[in-house]
Design a protein around this motif. Structure first.
Motif, PDB file in Angstrom:
ATOM      1  N   GLN A 151       4.190 -12.608   8.727  1.00 30.99           N
ATOM      2  CA  GLN A 151       4.443 -14.028   8.926  1.00 30.99           C
ATOM      3  C   GLN A 151       4.518 -14.370  10.414  1.00 30.99           C
ATOM      4  O   GLN A 151       4.886 -13.533  11.239  1.00 30.99           O
ATOM      5  N   GLU A 152       4.199 -15.602  10.732  1.00 29.89           N
ATOM      6  CA  GLU A 152       4.274 -16.072  12.109  1.00 29.89           C
ATOM      7  C   GLU A 152       5.701 -16.456  12.492  1.00 29.89           C
ATOM      8  O   GLU A 152       6.094 -16.332  13.646  1.00 29.89           O
ATOM      9  N   ASN A 153       6.471 -16.927  11.522  1.00 29.43           N
ATOM     10  CA  ASN A 153       7.826 -17.401  11.796  1.00 29.43           C
ATOM     11  C   ASN A 153       8.835 -16.358  11.326  1.00 29.43           C
ATOM     12  O   ASN A 153       9.148 -16.260  10.136  1.00 29.43           O
ATOM     13  N   LEU A 154       9.369 -15.582  12.252  1.00 27.44           N
ATOM     14  CA  LEU A 154      10.328 -14.542  11.903  1.00 27.44           C
ATOM     15  C   LEU A 154      11.694 -15.112  11.561  1.00 27.44           C
ATOM     16  O   LEU A 154      12.551 -14.397  11.043  1.00 27.44           O
ATOM     17  N   HIS A 155      11.911 -16.391  11.856  1.00 26.71           N
ATOM     18  CA  HIS A 155      13.210 -17.004  11.571  1.00 26.71           C
ATOM     19  C   HIS A 155      13.397 -17.292  10.088  1.00 26.71           C
ATOM     20  O   HIS A 155      14.465 -17.736   9.681  1.00 26.71           O
ATOM     21  N   GLU A 156      12.370 -17.038   9.284  1.00 20.73           N
ATOM     22  CA  GLU A 156      12.484 -17.223   7.837  1.00 20.73           C
ATOM     23  C   GLU A 156      12.975 -15.963   7.138  1.00 20.73           C
ATOM     24  O   GLU A 156      12.911 -15.868   5.918  1.00 20.73           O
ATOM     25  N   TYR A 157      13.471 -15.006   7.912  1.00 20.51           N
ATOM     26  CA  TYR A 157      13.980 -13.763   7.356  1.00 20.51           C
ATOM     27  C   TYR A 157      15.287 -13.380   8.044  1.00 20.51           C
ATOM     28  O   TYR A 157      15.509 -13.727   9.217  1.00 20.51           O
ATOM     29  N   ILE A 158      16.122 -12.647   7.326  1.00 22.29           N
ATOM     30  CA  ILE A 158      17.344 -12.137   7.931  1.00 22.29           C
ATOM     31  C   ILE A 158      17.022 -10.817   8.630  1.00 22.29           C
ATOM     32  O   ILE A 158      15.862 -10.388   8.683  1.00 22.29           O
ATOM     33  N   TYR A 159      18.032 -10.152   9.137  1.00 27.19           N
ATOM     34  CA  TYR A 159      17.851  -8.856   9.800  1.00 27.19           C
ATOM     35  C   TYR A 159      17.185  -7.877   8.827  1.00 27.19           C
ATOM     36  O   TYR A 159      17.509  -7.858   7.644  1.00 27.19           O
ATOM     37  N   PRO A 160      16.237  -7.050   9.299  1.00 23.38           N
ATOM     38  CA  PRO A 160      15.525  -6.136   8.386  1.00 23.38           C
ATOM     39  C   PRO A 160      16.470  -5.263   7.565  1.00 23.38           C
ATOM     40  O   PRO A 160      17.455  -4.738   8.073  1.00 23.38           O
ATOM     41  N   VAL A 161      16.110  -5.131   6.288  1.00 24.91           N
ATOM     42  CA  VAL A 161      16.932  -4.360   5.354  1.00 24.91           C
ATOM     43  C   VAL A 161      16.407  -2.945   5.206  1.00 24.91           C
ATOM     44  O   VAL A 161      17.169  -1.986   5.139  1.00 24.91           O
ATOM     45  N   GLU A 162      15.079  -2.780   5.158  1.00 25.31           N
ATOM     46  CA  GLU A 162      14.490  -1.479   4.872  1.00 25.31           C
ATOM     47  C   GLU A 162      13.266  -1.234   5.739  1.00 25.31           C
ATOM     48  O   GLU A 162      12.632  -2.171   6.227  1.00 25.31           O
ATOM     49  N   PHE A 163      12.942   0.059   5.899  1.00 24.32           N
ATOM     50  CA  PHE A 163      11.663   0.499   6.456  1.00 24.32           C
ATOM     51  C   PHE A 163      10.917   1.200   5.323  1.00 24.32           C
ATOM     52  O   PHE A 163      11.474   2.068   4.660  1.00 24.32           O
ATOM     53  N   PHE A 164       9.680   0.806   5.079  1.00 21.97           N
ATOM     54  CA  PHE A 164       8.985   1.370   3.923  1.00 21.97           C
ATOM     55  C   PHE A 164       7.537   1.689   4.267  1.00 21.97           C
ATOM     56  O   PHE A 164       7.004   1.285   5.309  1.00 21.97           O
ATOM     57  N   GLN A 165       6.909   2.465   3.372  1.00 21.76           N
ATOM     58  CA  GLN A 165       5.491   2.772   3.462  1.00 21.76           C
ATOM     59  C   GLN A 165       4.836   2.408   2.136  1.00 21.76           C
ATOM     60  O   GLN A 165       5.466   2.482   1.075  1.00 21.76           O
ATOM     61  N   TRP A 166       3.576   2.055   2.216  1.00 17.68           N
ATOM     62  CA  TRP A 166       2.781   1.801   1.015  1.00 17.68           C
ATOM     63  C   TRP A 166       1.806   2.943   0.844  1.00 17.68           C
ATOM     64  O   TRP A 166       0.921   3.154   1.677  1.00 17.68           O
ATOM     65  N   LEU A 167       1.974   3.704  -0.240  1.00 19.38           N
ATOM     66  CA  LEU A 167       1.183   4.897  -0.479  1.00 19.38           C
ATOM     67  C   LEU A 167       0.545   4.807  -1.872  1.00 19.38           C
ATOM     68  O   LEU A 167       0.518   3.741  -2.478  1.00 19.38           O
ATOM     69  N   THR A 168       0.047   5.946  -2.354  1.00 18.02           N
ATOM     70  CA  THR A 168      -0.607   6.000  -3.657  1.00 18.02           C
ATOM     71  C   THR A 168       0.070   7.039  -4.536  1.00 18.02           C
ATOM     72  O   THR A 168       0.343   8.154  -4.083  1.00 18.02           O
ATOM     73  N   MET A 169       0.352   6.661  -5.764  1.00 18.39           N
ATOM     74  CA  MET A 169       0.888   7.583  -6.762  1.00 18.39           C
ATOM     75  C   MET A 169      -0.276   8.093  -7.595  1.00 18.39           C
ATOM     76  O   MET A 169      -0.925   7.328  -8.308  1.00 18.39           O
ATOM     77  N   LEU A 170      -0.548   9.401  -7.501  1.00 18.22           N
ATOM     78  CA  LEU A 170      -1.699   9.998  -8.171  1.00 18.22           C
ATOM     79  C   LEU A 170      -1.250  10.908  -9.304  1.00 18.22           C
ATOM     80  O   LEU A 170      -0.188  11.547  -9.222  1.00 18.22           O
ATOM     81  N   PRO A 171      -2.062  11.007 -10.378  1.00 16.73           N
ATOM     82  CA  PRO A 171      -1.738  11.978 -11.430  1.00 16.73           C
ATOM     83  C   PRO A 171      -1.774  13.398 -10.860  1.00 16.73           C
ATOM     84  O   PRO A 171      -2.623  13.720 -10.019  1.00 16.73           O
ATOM     85  N   VAL A 172      -0.848  14.212 -11.311  1.00 19.61           N
ATOM     86  CA  VAL A 172      -0.855  15.613 -10.891  1.00 19.61           C
ATOM     87  C   VAL A 172      -2.144  16.257 -11.387  1.00 19.61           C
ATOM     88  O   VAL A 172      -2.546  16.065 -12.546  1.00 19.61           O
TER      89      VAL A 172
END
Length: 617
Positions: A293-314
């Motif tokens: 987003q361009e406007n960071l004032h629409e959010y509170i202080y960051p809650v989490e740090f995350f990654q987007w990955l892939t869940m694959l069948p074993v």
């Protein structure tokens, strides 16, 4: 006649001078009064500001007025001992961006019902509307009615001012000022400066059952809604955070009427952010990334740090017949053949030399090409033989063949036992190209396509779009993850994966694994969406940091797994299948039969060539 005209002119002049003199005397008589009133007001305001400073320090002033006289004392800014910024009606500024935001804002008004000027003042205080505000009304207290004051404070509520006090022109004499409390509803307060209570009390310490309007996204494990009778229960990782925040500050959680239908479906983050922008809700019970987003004032202080990955069948276990391919690879077979051939050739040559029958003719050439000696080859199988080992060379050759056969038998037996005990798996998928080669597809929800394009770019999506199976509804996508269909992979974040991993601990063997090589973002921040000038933003941000510091966020997250079980999102049923190793079948010797057939065919071809050689040559 000239004499009479002169007398008339003298009379008129004398009368005019008398009037002017009388007016001048009148102004001189009132000038000390006005001067004293202004001086008293300045002293009263100075005492008030000094007390405000002692309650909680500020480092600068912001002053807005239409005319200098609106502040009673036109020289009021010169009395400030700290830096100040002064604007007139026609000027606009983003005050937060001009310096320190720890300031005292002062507004000078001639009319309390001047709402347009109030809106201009609030626009200047964009993103810092919870700062303390002092409003100076250039009229005496007796000239302001209670309805005017109440209307003024209602306008303050509409522009989301939290801390406002109102003083009048005769404040130095009365010591009376007004403030308001909007929790749970508007209450106008008339207060005396001589009292010991704080000028700006903490209004958010107890909001007295004020409604906190919340919209829940219902994305597991962040937030979940379920009904018990006529009550809605908010659960989930962020759900616990919101409920604890409301309990701490005495809010009442409230789902606005226009969003009652949302309890049966997943709410997109765009819908939540739009609701926060148009002031339909106070807080979005959801997590999204401010980085997009361009406007960071629409959010509170960051809650989490995350990654987007892939869940694959074993990767599935390899069939037993692959054992022969993995053990007897072409390189291994060629190595065994060359070593055995060399030992047989040496044996044949030694035998010919011993018998003194070595001749460099065609017969010797054929013997070198096919030097196999059956008694010698029995040593590869560690079988007994009736060979005459009457020379040191033969003994050495036989020992080498026998040692090679023992090593091969031991190697084969060990590998077979390991294979049957813990069957190896197929080569793991390490890239999106491997996904295509395995005819596997990765399921994603349609709204997440925009996220992938944002993090990995348009070219990435165009290149690998065929590797994804797009699910239109997010509810369906979450249901497919819960069902754990191994025909697909799934886009997943590092907040959801631990729940899946913990569930698989109750399986005999896991069905899915997390692939860090198939990623969509290496890292991003997550936060709760909120309205741009929300008076709860600083309070929520502080509560996030305290919750993280005390370990509450971690506790709420670990509790979410059992909550999902208790409300029926999934259960402990083992979805994995037993893998029973049966006895070797004919199919598992498929490659052995193929190799045998190739050998028979090759031997037949050699036989034909020998016949041709014998009869033609």
């Amino acid at each position: 006649m000239c004499y009479q005209l002169i007398r008339v002119l003298c009379f008129v002049s004398s009368w005019r001078l008398g009037v002017i003199n009388a007016n001048f005397q009148y102004n001189l008589e009132h000038f000390p009064v006005l001067q004293n009133e202004t001086a008293n007001f300045s002293r009263g305001i100075s005492d008030l500001i000094e007390r405000i400073q002692t309650e909680r320090a500020f480092v600068s002033y912001f002053l807005l007025r239409k005319h200098p006289a609106d502040c009673v004392d036109e020289q009021l800014p010169t009395n400030f001992g700290l830096p100040f910024m002064q604007l007139n009606e026609s000027e606009r500024s983003y005050v937060r961006g001009t310096g320190s935001s720890f300031l005292l804002a002062i507004l000078c008004l001639r009319q309390l019902n001047d709402k347009d000027f109030m809106l201009k003042f609030s626009a200047d205080l964009q993103h810092i509307r919870t700062r303390r505000i002092l409003v100076i009304h250039n009229k005496n207290l007796a000239q302001s009615t209670h309805s005017e004051i109440e209307t003024f404070f209602r306008n303050c509520m509409q522009v989301k001012f939290l801390h406002v006090i109102l003083v009048h022109r005769d404040f130095a004499e009365t010591n009376i000022f007004h403030s308001f409390n909007q929790f749970p509803d508007l209450q106008v307060e008339t207060r005396d400066l001589r009292a010991t209570t704080p000028i700006y009390p903490n209004r958010l310490a107890d909001v007295a059952k004020k409604k906190l309007r919340v919209l829940v996204d219902q994305i597991e494990p962040i937030t979940m809604l379920y009904e018990i009778g006529d009550k809605l229960i908010l659960e989930g990782y962020i759900g616990y955070f919101v409920k604890t925040f409301a309990l701490r500050y005495n809010f009442v959680l409230w789902l606005p009427d226009e969003y009652e239908s949302s309890i049966k479906r997943v709410i997109s983050i765009e819908e939540i952010r739009q609701a926060a922008r148009n002031d339909s809700i106070d807080l979005g019970a959801s997590l999204s990334t401010p980085q997009k987003q361009e406007n960071l004032h629409e959010y509170i202080y960051p809650v989490e740090f995350f990654q987007w990955l892939t869940m694959l069948p074993v990767e599935p276990h390899m069939e037993t017949y692959y054992f022969f391919i993995s053990i007897f690879t072409p390189t291994t077979l060629v190595g065994i053949f060359v070593i055995t051939w060399c030992l047989c050739v040496v044996y044949v040559v030694q035998l010919k030399l011993k018998c003194q029958t070595l001749r460099w003719n065609r017969q010797f050439l054929l013997l070198v090409l096919m030097p196999w000696h059956l008694d010698l080859l029995r040593g590869l199988l560690n079988q007994s033989t009736d060979m005459r080992l009457n020379s040191a060379t033969r003994r050495i050759i036989f020992i080498l063949v026998f040692a090679l056969g023992g090593a091969l038998n031991n190697f084969f037996s060990t590998k077979m036992v390991n294979w049957l005990t813990l069957p190896p798996q197929k080569k793991p998928i390490k890239s999106f190209e491997d996904v295509t080669e395995r005819n596997l597809q990765i399921q994603i929800a349609e709204p997440d396509i925009a996220e992938i394009k944002f993090y990995r770019g348009e070219q990435f999506w165009k290149k690998h779009a065929h590797s994804f199976k797009v699910v239109c509804r997010y509810d369906e996508f979450l249901g497919n993850i819960r069902n754990m269909d191994t025909r697909y992979g799934y886009l997943i974040d590092t907040l959801t994966w631990p729940i899946i991993a913990q569930r698989q601990m109750y399986f005999k063997h896991p069905l899915f694994r997390l692939s860090e090589s198939l990623y969509y973002t290496k890292g991003s921040l997550l936060s709760l969406p909120i309205s741009e000038n929300s008076m709860y933003k600083d309070l929520l941000s502080e509560f996030v940091m305290r919750s993280r510091e005390s370990g509450l966020l971690g506790y709420w997250y670990s509790r979410t797994f059992y909550t999902m079980v208790s409300i029926g999102r999934f259960n402990f049923t083992d979805l994995s299948t037993n893998q029973i190793h049966e006895m070797l079948t004919l199919k598992e010797f498929e490659w052995v039969w193929i190799a045998y057939a190739v050998g028979v065919g090759f031997s037949g071809l050699v036989f034909i060539l020998e016949c041709i050689w014998y009869y033609k040559v």
